[in-house]
Scaffold this motif. Structure first.
Motif, PDB file in Angstrom:
ATOM      1  N   CYS A   1      14.281  67.389  49.005  1.00 51.19           N
ATOM      2  CA  CYS A   1      14.565  68.746  49.465  1.00 51.19           C
ATOM      3  C   CYS A   1      15.687  69.382  48.633  1.00 51.19           C
ATOM      4  O   CYS A   1      15.644  70.566  48.310  1.00 51.19           O
ATOM      5  CB  CYS A   1      14.966  68.698  50.941  1.00 51.19           C
ATOM      6  SG  CYS A   1      15.116  70.312  51.700  1.00 51.19           S
TER       7      CYS A   1
ATOM      8  N   THR B   1      15.107  73.979  56.466  1.00 54.51           N
ATOM      9  CA  THR B   1      14.286  74.650  57.478  1.00 54.51           C
ATOM     10  C   THR B   1      13.073  73.788  57.841  1.00 54.51           C
ATOM     11  O   THR B   1      12.767  72.784  57.176  1.00 54.51           O
ATOM     12  CB  THR B   1      13.788  76.012  56.967  1.00 54.51           C
ATOM     13  OG1 THR B   1      12.881  75.778  55.864  1.00 54.51           O
ATOM     14  CG2 THR B   1      14.940  76.877  56.506  1.00 54.51           C
ATOM     15  N   LYS B   2      12.374  74.234  58.848  1.00 58.79           N
ATOM     16  CA  LYS B   2      11.152  73.554  59.267  1.00 58.79           C
ATOM     17  C   LYS B   2      10.118  73.549  58.147  1.00 58.79           C
ATOM     18  O   LYS B   2       9.387  72.570  57.967  1.00 58.79           O
ATOM     19  CB  LYS B   2      10.590  74.250  60.511  1.00 58.79           C
ATOM     20  CG  LYS B   2       9.335  73.625  61.083  1.00 58.79           C
ATOM     21  CD  LYS B   2       8.911  74.356  62.342  1.00 58.79           C
ATOM     22  CE  LYS B   2       7.611  73.807  62.896  1.00 58.79           C
ATOM     23  NZ  LYS B   2       7.213  74.496  64.145  1.00 58.79           N
ATOM     24  N   GLN B   3      10.069  74.622  57.370  1.00 64.56           N
ATOM     25  CA  GLN B   3       9.114  74.715  56.266  1.00 64.56           C
ATOM     26  C   GLN B   3       9.386  73.651  55.214  1.00 64.56           C
ATOM     27  O   GLN B   3       8.458  73.111  54.607  1.00 64.56           O
ATOM     28  CB  GLN B   3       9.171  76.112  55.638  1.00 64.56           C
ATOM     29  CG  GLN B   3       8.105  76.360  54.565  1.00 64.56           C
ATOM     30  CD  GLN B   3       6.693  76.202  55.094  1.00 64.56           C
ATOM     31  OE1 GLN B   3       6.401  76.537  56.251  1.00 64.56           O
ATOM     32  NE2 GLN B   3       5.803  75.686  54.263  1.00 64.56           N
ATOM     33  N   ASP B   4      10.676  73.321  54.995  1.00 60.47           N
ATOM     34  CA  ASP B   4      11.022  72.261  54.037  1.00 60.47           C
ATOM     35  C   ASP B   4      10.429  70.926  54.480  1.00 60.47           C
ATOM     36  O   ASP B   4       9.938  70.142  53.660  1.00 60.47           O
ATOM     37  CB  ASP B   4      12.550  72.133  53.914  1.00 60.47           C
ATOM     38  CG  ASP B   4      13.188  73.350  53.274  1.00 60.47           C
ATOM     39  OD1 ASP B   4      12.600  73.893  52.321  1.00 60.47           O
ATOM     40  OD2 ASP B   4      14.283  73.751  53.725  1.00 60.47           O
TER      41      ASP B   4
ATOM     42  N   ILE C   1       7.780  70.530  56.469  1.00 61.18           N
ATOM     43  CA  ILE C   1       6.316  70.619  56.345  1.00 61.18           C
ATOM     44  C   ILE C   1       5.885  70.369  54.903  1.00 61.18           C
ATOM     45  O   ILE C   1       4.925  69.634  54.648  1.00 61.18           O
ATOM     46  CB  ILE C   1       5.826  72.005  56.826  1.00 61.18           C
ATOM     47  CG1 ILE C   1       6.043  72.141  58.334  1.00 61.18           C
ATOM     48  CG2 ILE C   1       4.358  72.212  56.468  1.00 61.18           C
ATOM     49  CD1 ILE C   1       5.741  73.518  58.883  1.00 61.18           C
ATOM     50  N   GLU C   2       6.591  70.966  53.956  1.00 64.59           N
ATOM     51  CA  GLU C   2       6.245  70.794  52.539  1.00 64.59           C
ATOM     52  C   GLU C   2       6.457  69.352  52.092  1.00 64.59           C
ATOM     53  O   GLU C   2       5.679  68.809  51.294  1.00 64.59           O
ATOM     54  CB  GLU C   2       7.074  71.747  51.690  1.00 64.59           C
ATOM     55  CG  GLU C   2       6.687  73.212  51.867  1.00 64.59           C
ATOM     56  CD  GLU C   2       7.579  74.163  51.094  1.00 64.59           C
ATOM     57  OE1 GLU C   2       8.486  73.670  50.379  1.00 64.59           O
ATOM     58  OE2 GLU C   2       7.373  75.394  51.192  1.00 64.59           O
ATOM     59  N   TYR C   3       7.501  68.704  52.613  1.00 61.72           N
ATOM     60  CA  TYR C   3       7.761  67.301  52.271  1.00 61.72           C
ATOM     61  C   TYR C   3       6.641  66.398  52.787  1.00 61.72           C
ATOM     62  O   TYR C   3       6.124  65.538  52.062  1.00 61.72           O
ATOM     63  CB  TYR C   3       9.099  66.872  52.860  1.00 61.72           C
ATOM     64  CG  TYR C   3       9.403  65.398  52.696  1.00 61.72           C
ATOM     65  CD1 TYR C   3       9.702  64.871  51.450  1.00 61.72           C
ATOM     66  CD2 TYR C   3       9.376  64.541  53.798  1.00 61.72           C
ATOM     67  CE1 TYR C   3       9.978  63.513  51.287  1.00 61.72           C
ATOM     68  CE2 TYR C   3       9.654  63.195  53.657  1.00 61.72           C
ATOM     69  CZ  TYR C   3       9.945  62.684  52.399  1.00 61.72           C
ATOM     70  OH  TYR C   3      10.220  61.337  52.245  1.00 61.72           O
TER      71      TYR C   3
ATOM     72  N   ASP D   1       3.638  67.320  53.482  1.00 62.91           N
ATOM     73  CA  ASP D   1       2.428  67.672  52.743  1.00 62.91           C
ATOM     74  C   ASP D   1       2.372  66.939  51.406  1.00 62.91           C
ATOM     75  O   ASP D   1       1.307  66.494  50.972  1.00 62.91           O
ATOM     76  CB  ASP D   1       2.383  69.184  52.521  1.00 62.91           C
ATOM     77  CG  ASP D   1       1.064  69.638  51.895  1.00 62.91           C
ATOM     78  OD1 ASP D   1       0.005  69.200  52.370  1.00 62.91           O
ATOM     79  OD2 ASP D   1       1.103  70.402  50.921  1.00 62.91           O
TER      80      ASP D   1
ATOM     81  N   LEU E   1       6.736  70.144  65.756  1.00 66.85           N
ATOM     82  CA  LEU E   1       5.969  69.418  64.742  1.00 66.85           C
ATOM     83  C   LEU E   1       5.377  68.137  65.336  1.00 66.85           C
ATOM     84  O   LEU E   1       6.070  67.353  65.964  1.00 66.85           O
ATOM     85  CB  LEU E   1       6.867  69.044  63.554  1.00 66.85           C
ATOM     86  CG  LEU E   1       6.994  70.058  62.423  1.00 66.85           C
ATOM     87  CD1 LEU E   1       7.839  69.472  61.303  1.00 66.85           C
ATOM     88  CD2 LEU E   1       5.636  70.466  61.888  1.00 66.85           C
TER      89      LEU E   1
END
Length: 275
Positions: free
Chosen positions: A35, A43-46, A48-50, A52, A87
């Motif tokens: 990250c 953030t939550k998006q970070d 999710i991307e990790y 993914d 999540l």
């Protein structure tokens, strides 16, 4: 912030095992490294991307879920942040466990020449223990008069009883002299990796082409008890399963399913009706 110290402190308060703490820290540091942000910027998006990225690398569902649980623990418990509450973990494929037939177990055991190694494998299968439970057995955990033993502080920090096969009673008695039932180097118990290698090598010598590891013997123990007609609640207790649903998995690997006759075959015995 000292992440390691903070995670270890909260883990101790929840009675987590050292193995779990080590796994959580590994996942947390891996996420933070990728990250590359300050904690207050994540953030939550970070997250999710990790996750993914882990999926793109074809990591197992269980692996991805462990990373998620580790990150959730860090942010939710340690940092008291709520960004991850919604999540959920990914659904894991429900694969049936690999099970050996009694003939295969017999062949595997008979390839082992080292007496201590053979006894370990006999106990893994004969008592249905986890490999980590076998290597941590102490002589004081064994009661040969009652032909039973005790797993102390096993999975979930729980104690439970297990049966000792009569056929290995004398062999176990010979090992009840030191600190551990199965000693390794430096007065410590044998390692999990050592037992894994013992089982892998024995399977190879026996010509077994299944994916055999120590836990395969536990799967086989449970399946063969079901084949013998023991009640599921008894098997659940012997295995130390918290939920019956885990024990029910072994019905799917039982030979009892092979005895089911298709109703289509019964139609041949029905006389044809006249028009």
């Amino acid at each position: 912030m000292d992440i390691d110290a903070a995670v270890e402190q909260h883990a101790r308060l929840r009675g987590m095992s050292l193995k779990t703490v080590k796994t959580y820290l590994h996942c947390i540091h891996a996420f933070k490294k990728q990250c590359n942000k300050q904690l207050h910027e994540i953030t939550k998006q970070d997250v999710i991307e990790y996750l993914d990225e882990l999926c793109k690398k074809e990591k197992a569902g269980s692996t991805v879920n462990v990373h998620l649980q580790s990150i959730k623990f860090f942010f939710g418990v340690v940092l008291k942040k709520r960004l991850l509450l919604s999540l959920r973990g990914i659904k894991k494929p429900k694969k049936l466990p690999v099970v050996l037939s009694k003939e295969e177990v017999h062949s595997l055991i008979n390839t082992i020449e080292n007496p201590k190694h053979r006894l370990i494998v006999e106990l893994l299968y004969g008592s249905g223990l986890r490999v980590g439970e076998v290597i941590r057995l102490r002589p004081r955990d064994i009661d040969l008069d009652q032909m039973r033993g005790w797993v102390r502080c096993g999975k979930g920090k729980k104690d439970r009883m297990f049966v000792i096969p009569e056929s290995i009673k004398e062999k176990i008695h010979l090992h009840m002299k030191g600190k551990w039932l199965f000693s390794g180097n430096n007065n410590h118990h044998l390692s999990i990796m050592s037992v894994q290698l013992i089982v892998k090598e024995a399977a190879k010598k026996a010509g077994l082409y299944k994916n055999v590891h120590p836990h395969t013997l536990r799967h086989s123990f449970a399946t063969h008890l079901i084949d013998a007609g023991y009640p599921l609640v008894v098997i659940q207790t012997m295995l130390g399963h918290a939920n019956m649903s885990t024990t029910l998995t072994y019905i799917k690997t039982s030979s009892r399913l092979h005895c089911i006759k298709s109703p289509l075959d019964e139609l041949n015995n029905i006389p044809t009706l006249s028009p």
